[in-house]
Scaffold this active site. Sequence first.
Site, mmCIF file in Angstrom:
data_model
loop_
_atom_site.group_PDB
_atom_site.id
_atom_site.type_symbol
_atom_site.label_atom_id
_atom_site.label_comp_id
_atom_site.label_asym_id
_atom_site.label_seq_id
_atom_site.Cartn_x
_atom_site.Cartn_y
_atom_site.Cartn_z
ATOM 1 N N ALA A 116 -91.788 -33.855 110.082
ATOM 2 C CA ALA A 116 -91.173 -33.328 108.876
ATOM 3 C C ALA A 116 -91.401 -34.599 107.708
ATOM 4 C CB ALA A 116 -89.614 -32.999 109.210
ATOM 5 N N ARG A 118 -89.367 -35.690 105.879
ATOM 6 C CA ARG A 118 -88.185 -36.821 105.722
ATOM 7 C C ARG A 118 -88.597 -37.954 106.598
ATOM 8 N NH1 ARG A 118 -85.923 -32.549 108.499
ATOM 9 N NH2 ARG A 118 -85.557 -32.817 110.806
ATOM 10 N N TYR A 119 -89.774 -37.745 107.741
ATOM 11 C CA TYR A 119 -90.080 -38.860 108.440
ATOM 12 C C TYR A 119 -91.081 -39.616 108.013
ATOM 13 C CZ TYR A 119 -86.764 -36.579 111.663
ATOM 14 O OH TYR A 119 -85.609 -35.878 112.020
ATOM 15 N N THR A 120 -92.100 -38.939 107.405
ATOM 16 C CA THR A 120 -93.473 -39.324 107.000
ATOM 17 C C THR A 120 -93.269 -40.209 105.825
ATOM 18 O OG1 THR A 120 -94.225 -37.577 106.121
ATOM 19 C CG2 THR A 120 -94.817 -37.720 108.324
#
Length: 800
Positions: A116, A118-120
């Site tokens: 997602a 928001r993580y990368t």
Amino acid sequence: MSEIIQDLSLEDVLGDRFGRYSKYIIQERALPDVRDGLKPVQRRILYAMYSSGNTHDKNFRKSAKTVGDVIGQYHPHGDFSVYEAMVRLSQDWKLRHVLIEMHGNNGSIDNDPPAAMRYTEAKLSLLAEELLRDINKETVSFISNYDDTTLEPMVLPSRFPNLLVNGSTGISAGYATDIPPHNLAEVIQATLKYIDNPDITVNQLMKYIKGPDFPTGGIIQGIDGIKKAYESGKGRIIVRSKVEEETLRNGRKQLIITEIPYEVNKSSLVKRIDELRADKKVDGIVEVRDETDRTGLRIAIELKKDVNSESIKNYLYKNSDLQISYNFNMVAISDGRPKLMGIRQIIDSYLNHQIEVVANRTKFELDNAEKRMHIVEGLIKALSILDKVIELIRSSKNKRDAKENLIEVYEFTEEQAEAIVMLQLYRLTNTDIVALEGEHKELEALIKQLRHILDNHDALLNVIKEELNEIKKKFKSERLSLIEAEIEEIKIDKEVMVPSEEVILSMTRHGYIKRTSIRSYNASGVEDIGLKDGDSLLKHQEVNTQDTVLVFTNKGRYLFIPVHKLADIRWKELGQHVSQIVPIEEDEVVINVFNEKDFNTDAFYVFATQNGMIKKSTVPLFKTTRFNKPLIATKVKENDDLISVMRFEKDQLITIITNKGMSLTYNTSELSDTGLRAAGVKSINLKAEDFVVMTEGVSENDTILMATQRGSLKRISFKILQVAKRAQRGITLLKELKKNPHRIVAAHVVTGEHSQYTLYSKSNEEHGLINDIHKSEQYTNGSFIVDTDDFGEVIDMYIS
């Protein structure tokens, strides 16, 4: 507020609105611009990252922030579509040179989804900044964004030919594009050669740009397809995996795949190859393993001992994505419209864009240089009368008054006066005067150079060449895809496709065919074969699954059926009718079936018809690659039927027997080899209203069993037959009766393999042992077996 109501037909409204929608998705979504090679969403992502300072020399930022910036300012669409486009720009198996560097899970060549947003984390790559370089120098046009709150570029400066380097793929209304990626150094070199010679041909350009260079490597076959695509925008090439062979410790070999075709899903490829192994579509594969790790892609295909690895490789090329066709369709937006473009047109459009970019940048830099020159001249003048300037400023009321006094007393301009009053005291030194004079000289030289570039087209082109060479030197890399001139023909040995297995082939007289395992056959026995009422076994024999069955019909046609394509059915069950495998006519009847292991033989077939025609054709003529419809074996004339097909390894005697009891024996050496569409020659000189009932091969140890319509069986030895010449009338085998004469309805050559007969009358079957029928003399009518008064006339006889 008054309403405006228009009376329009639904057809007109739909046509107009779909036209607008089509134009929008063509220009604003799916197709790249020929100048920078980017679709609008890609351009907006790169510009948003650049304008927010998310560049290669800074720390990574959360991808969600970039997606939010893009959606909020430039691209009012779903966040997933923006993130998906952003991720693709970071995937080194999709782009030859990635434009975004990403930390975290950005998907995989197995088509796994990325983490997602928001993580990368992401930032621009160094090369991507070459697309954006000088964008703040008025090099390209800007337009208002979707809500008129800011501006966005219509196109990026694109300091290298990104459309060719990274390619593009997309589908829109009525248009699709497939432009493959290329090697950056080759593309730039071809562009440089085009600058030097705008009339350069595609052939000459291909000395520098060899062909596509896919990020996944692979082997490209078909220079003609590349040339056609570079000339017209459309072309086809073959892309195959790089496969090497390794030998294991146990002596087995394995195929190692280290490169696969562009945009092929690796996990799907591994799954497909393993399915071919599990379904026994290909014989010789022990195991398929995906051994890919951080060091690179690796698929291992372990083989059985002593198998033909080349044939297995060829089979996989043909039946999996180990090899694919890539179709060029080089469509891009040019002058606001989608165009199918060859490589010269693409390079020309890019070059025209660069001429405009460099010219605009030069004008911008010239304007700034001239403005600075004007300021420097004012400062030098002020320093030359420094005491007077200081005195004037000290006597002024304020800054504005000081500026006005400088303009009025010493004739400084507005800009010069502003620079003077803003001058700090520490700058008023001899060192600073020298520095200003040095800057003045540099500005003079710069202005001269910039004016020369604008006034001289060749000078402008030289600037483009120098900057392209710098990028080439900085970012060049070795070619990943190997190019082979010709498309290699794939040849597959049948042994690879079909596991070798001995099976029992059976064919019934009503046309039901099947293959049965030896185990099922042995567990049942011949008599227990599954049959319909009134049907009987025509032939059964042991064959191999790699053999081919030829099924011949009364129409003079044959069906070419590989044994492995026959349904595997238990011996006790009913077979599959041949018409379900190959369509035949309703009144078409199977008369014989043969098994061929190798068509490269001197053997031949002999065909005989009811009206006395005969023909010989060699076995190799019957080999074909068409399985889906009946093929011509021999020409059968109207009102005639093919009644016999024989296969011989060498010439031998054949015997013809007719309905009226005539018999002719001669050698097949009297027949010439003919093609499949020939009708043949006369076999026997028939009497009026007579016809042939049997034509079979015969040897001196054989006997002949004949059945008449009156229920009589007659058996004669070979010695009664007289070897003669073709097309004669032959000898008489029946005693002619004036009243109710005997007529032969069936006859067969009896060999050592035969022991039983079956007589068929209209309402009865009579079975018996052939050895119970004593041999008769030539001019007899045999022994009565069936009472025709009770059961009707005999209509047929089979032996087994």
